[in-house]
Design a protein around this motif. Structure first.
Motif, mmCIF file in Angstrom:
data_model
loop_
_atom_site.group_PDB
_atom_site.id
_atom_site.type_symbol
_atom_site.label_atom_id
_atom_site.label_comp_id
_atom_site.label_asym_id
_atom_site.label_seq_id
_atom_site.Cartn_x
_atom_site.Cartn_y
_atom_site.Cartn_z
ATOM 1 N N MET A 156 0.843 -1.188 0.000
ATOM 2 C CA MET A 156 0.000 0.000 0.000
ATOM 3 C C MET A 156 0.881 1.241 0.000
ATOM 4 O O MET A 156 1.726 1.428 0.862
ATOM 5 C CB MET A 156 -0.909 -0.008 1.234
ATOM 6 C CG MET A 156 -1.860 1.157 1.315
ATOM 7 S SD MET A 156 -3.172 0.864 2.535
ATOM 8 C CE MET A 156 -2.236 0.385 3.972
ATOM 9 N N SER A 157 0.705 2.118 -1.017
ATOM 10 C CA SER A 157 1.526 3.307 -1.153
ATOM 11 C C SER A 157 1.200 4.312 -0.056
ATOM 12 O O SER A 157 0.043 4.544 0.258
ATOM 13 C CB SER A 157 1.290 3.950 -2.520
ATOM 14 O OG SER A 157 1.937 5.196 -2.601
ATOM 15 N N SER A 158 2.226 4.935 0.519
ATOM 16 C CA SER A 158 1.987 5.972 1.520
ATOM 17 C C SER A 158 3.016 7.080 1.408
ATOM 18 O O SER A 158 3.327 7.747 2.376
ATOM 19 C CB SER A 158 2.012 5.375 2.926
ATOM 20 O OG SER A 158 3.269 4.786 3.212
ATOM 21 N N GLN A 159 3.551 7.264 0.191
ATOM 22 C CA GLN A 159 4.491 8.347 -0.029
ATOM 23 C C GLN A 159 3.754 9.678 0.031
ATOM 24 O O GLN A 159 2.706 9.851 -0.589
ATOM 25 C CB GLN A 159 5.150 8.203 -1.405
ATOM 26 C CG GLN A 159 5.960 6.931 -1.598
ATOM 27 C CD GLN A 159 7.337 7.024 -0.969
ATOM 28 O OE1 GLN A 159 7.845 8.097 -0.683
ATOM 29 N NE2 GLN A 159 7.950 5.878 -0.759
ATOM 30 N N VAL A 160 4.287 10.626 0.801
ATOM 31 C CA VAL A 160 3.722 11.972 0.839
ATOM 32 C C VAL A 160 4.844 12.984 0.710
ATOM 33 O O VAL A 160 6.014 12.692 0.967
ATOM 34 C CB VAL A 160 2.930 12.239 2.139
ATOM 35 C CG1 VAL A 160 1.759 11.292 2.275
ATOM 36 C CG2 VAL A 160 3.835 12.150 3.357
ATOM 37 N N LYS A 161 4.466 14.195 0.310
ATOM 38 C CA LYS A 161 5.412 15.302 0.265
ATOM 39 C C LYS A 161 5.114 16.253 1.411
ATOM 40 O O LYS A 161 3.949 16.555 1.694
ATOM 41 C CB LYS A 161 5.309 16.041 -1.075
ATOM 42 C CG LYS A 161 5.815 15.236 -2.260
ATOM 43 C CD LYS A 161 5.733 16.055 -3.543
ATOM 44 C CE LYS A 161 6.257 15.272 -4.737
ATOM 45 N NZ LYS A 161 6.161 16.049 -5.991
ATOM 46 N N PHE A 200 -4.168 14.561 8.242
ATOM 47 C CA PHE A 200 -4.650 13.478 7.391
ATOM 48 C C PHE A 200 -4.407 13.844 5.927
ATOM 49 O O PHE A 200 -4.729 14.953 5.503
ATOM 50 C CB PHE A 200 -6.144 13.234 7.607
ATOM 51 C CG PHE A 200 -6.540 13.106 9.055
ATOM 52 C CD1 PHE A 200 -6.529 11.872 9.687
ATOM 53 C CD2 PHE A 200 -6.918 14.217 9.793
ATOM 54 C CE1 PHE A 200 -6.892 11.753 11.011
ATOM 55 C CE2 PHE A 200 -7.282 14.114 11.119
ATOM 56 C CZ PHE A 200 -7.265 12.870 11.736
ATOM 57 N N ILE A 201 -3.863 12.920 5.170
ATOM 58 C CA ILE A 201 -3.623 13.114 3.746
ATOM 59 C C ILE A 201 -4.154 11.899 2.991
ATOM 60 O O ILE A 201 -3.828 10.764 3.344
ATOM 61 C CB ILE A 201 -2.120 13.273 3.432
ATOM 62 C CG1 ILE A 201 -1.586 14.567 4.045
ATOM 63 C CG2 ILE A 201 -1.871 13.263 1.930
ATOM 64 C CD1 ILE A 201 -2.132 15.820 3.410
ATOM 65 N N GLN A 202 -4.959 12.145 1.969
ATOM 66 C CA GLN A 202 -5.354 11.066 1.063
ATOM 67 C C GLN A 202 -4.243 10.972 0.023
ATOM 68 O O GLN A 202 -4.215 11.707 -0.950
ATOM 69 C CB GLN A 202 -6.702 11.378 0.413
ATOM 70 C CG GLN A 202 -7.323 10.190 -0.307
ATOM 71 C CD GLN A 202 -7.832 9.120 0.651
ATOM 72 O OE1 GLN A 202 -8.402 9.428 1.685
ATOM 73 N NE2 GLN A 202 -7.632 7.860 0.296
ATOM 74 N N SER A 203 -3.278 10.084 0.275
ATOM 75 C CA SER A 203 -2.077 10.057 -0.568
ATOM 76 C C SER A 203 -2.367 9.530 -1.968
ATOM 77 O O SER A 203 -1.687 9.877 -2.924
ATOM 78 C CB SER A 203 -0.970 9.230 0.090
ATOM 79 O OG SER A 203 -1.344 7.872 0.204
ATOM 80 N N ASP A 204 -3.360 8.659 -2.095
ATOM 81 C CA ASP A 204 -3.879 8.233 -3.394
ATOM 82 C C ASP A 204 -5.326 7.796 -3.171
ATOM 83 O O ASP A 204 -5.845 7.932 -2.068
ATOM 84 C CB ASP A 204 -3.014 7.129 -4.023
ATOM 85 C CG ASP A 204 -2.854 5.907 -3.133
ATOM 86 O OD1 ASP A 204 -3.852 5.494 -2.494
ATOM 87 O OD2 ASP A 204 -1.740 5.355 -3.054
ATOM 88 N N THR A 205 -5.970 7.282 -4.183
ATOM 89 C CA THR A 205 -7.396 6.956 -4.050
ATOM 90 C C THR A 205 -7.674 5.858 -3.037
ATOM 91 O O THR A 205 -8.800 5.718 -2.561
ATOM 92 C CB THR A 205 -7.986 6.543 -5.410
ATOM 93 O OG1 THR A 205 -7.198 5.482 -5.958
ATOM 94 C CG2 THR A 205 -7.989 7.719 -6.375
#
Length: 248
Positions: free
Chosen positions: A1-6, A98-103
């Motif tokens: 599960m992707s969780s990369q954020v800037k 909270f960040i929706q990093s992708d869908t």
């Protein structure tokens, strides 16, 4: 599960020596995939899976003041939110982003002070954004399906260190950020018998309404509209304890 954020930081820098010291500090850090230090803009952008408080501390160890201005995922239009944990026990304060990093992936990034060292504390989204009666008026843990276990709003447990501080970064694929806006975030103190009552957290010790917040490059604030102080002075106002900043 992707969780990369800037992570977007404003950083006080005056010369290339400042730039180099920050670059050296961030190089090789676990969870930091890439970074860019812009002297002219006074800006540092960090991409990866590292928590925002950890990255901020790394930057500030170079002697430069830093303020988190925004966070974004791989699809920035999906949104960001924040909950200031300031209702409940006076000794417990925190800030959870909270960040929706992708869908599919929600990233929960938080810092909370004043917790009981070593104790488990559950963090949950509750149905209502109503704090008129403190944390007791926030309703039950949010779920769109009563048979879903664990509920969509349950994010698991956090544990504070010896100083009472918990820094955490959690991901969830069971809830979307747009389902959370206007609801509340609650920190529960879990008693020793919780293992016999799964999904039933105990005492509600801190809560806050979940509100929209600035995403990446969306926060141009330099002076807080609430109290008229600069972002560099505002960072010292207590939210997650003495000396913790709350730049939304």
């Amino acid at each position: 599960m992707s969780s990369q954020v800037k992570l977007e930081f404003d950083v006080e820098m005056t010369c290339q020596k400042c730039v180099k010291s920050i670059e050296n500090a961030l190089t090789g850090v676990e969870g930091v995939k890439s970074f860019n230090v812009d002297l002219d803009k006074g800006q540092v952008i960090v991409e990866g899976t590292a928590g925002s408080e950890m990255v901020k501390n790394i930057i500030e160890k170079t002697g430069k003041r830093a303020v988190l201005k925004g966070m974004g995922g791989t699809q920035d239009h999906l949104g960001a939110a924040v909950s200031i944990m300031e209702v409940g026990k006076d000794s417990v304060r925190g800030l959870i982003r909270f960040i929706q990093s992708d869908t599919d992936t929600l990233v929960i990034d938080g810092t909370v002070d004043g917790l009981i060292p070593g104790n488990k504390h559950a963090i949950c989204v509750h149905e209502c954004g109503d704090i008129s009666d403190g944390c007791n008026s926030c309703g039950e843990v949010f779920t769109s399906n009563s048979s879903h276990k664990p509920a969509e709003g349950e994010f698991g447990d956090i544990i504070a260190g010896s100083d009472g501080r918990a820094e955490f970064r959690i991901t969830s694929d069971r809830i979307k950020i747009w389902e959370m806006i206007g609801r509340s975030m609650i920190i529960h103190n879990c008693s020793s018998d919780r293992a016999h009552r799964p999904g039933q957290p105990d005492e509600r010790i801190s809560c806050g309404i979940i509100a929209r917040s600035a995403g990446l490059f969306q926060n141009n604030k330099k002076i807080c509209a609430c109290d008229g102080v600069t972002q560099w002075d505002e960072r010292y106002k207590p939210v997650a304890g003495p000396g913790r900043q709350a730049n939304l």
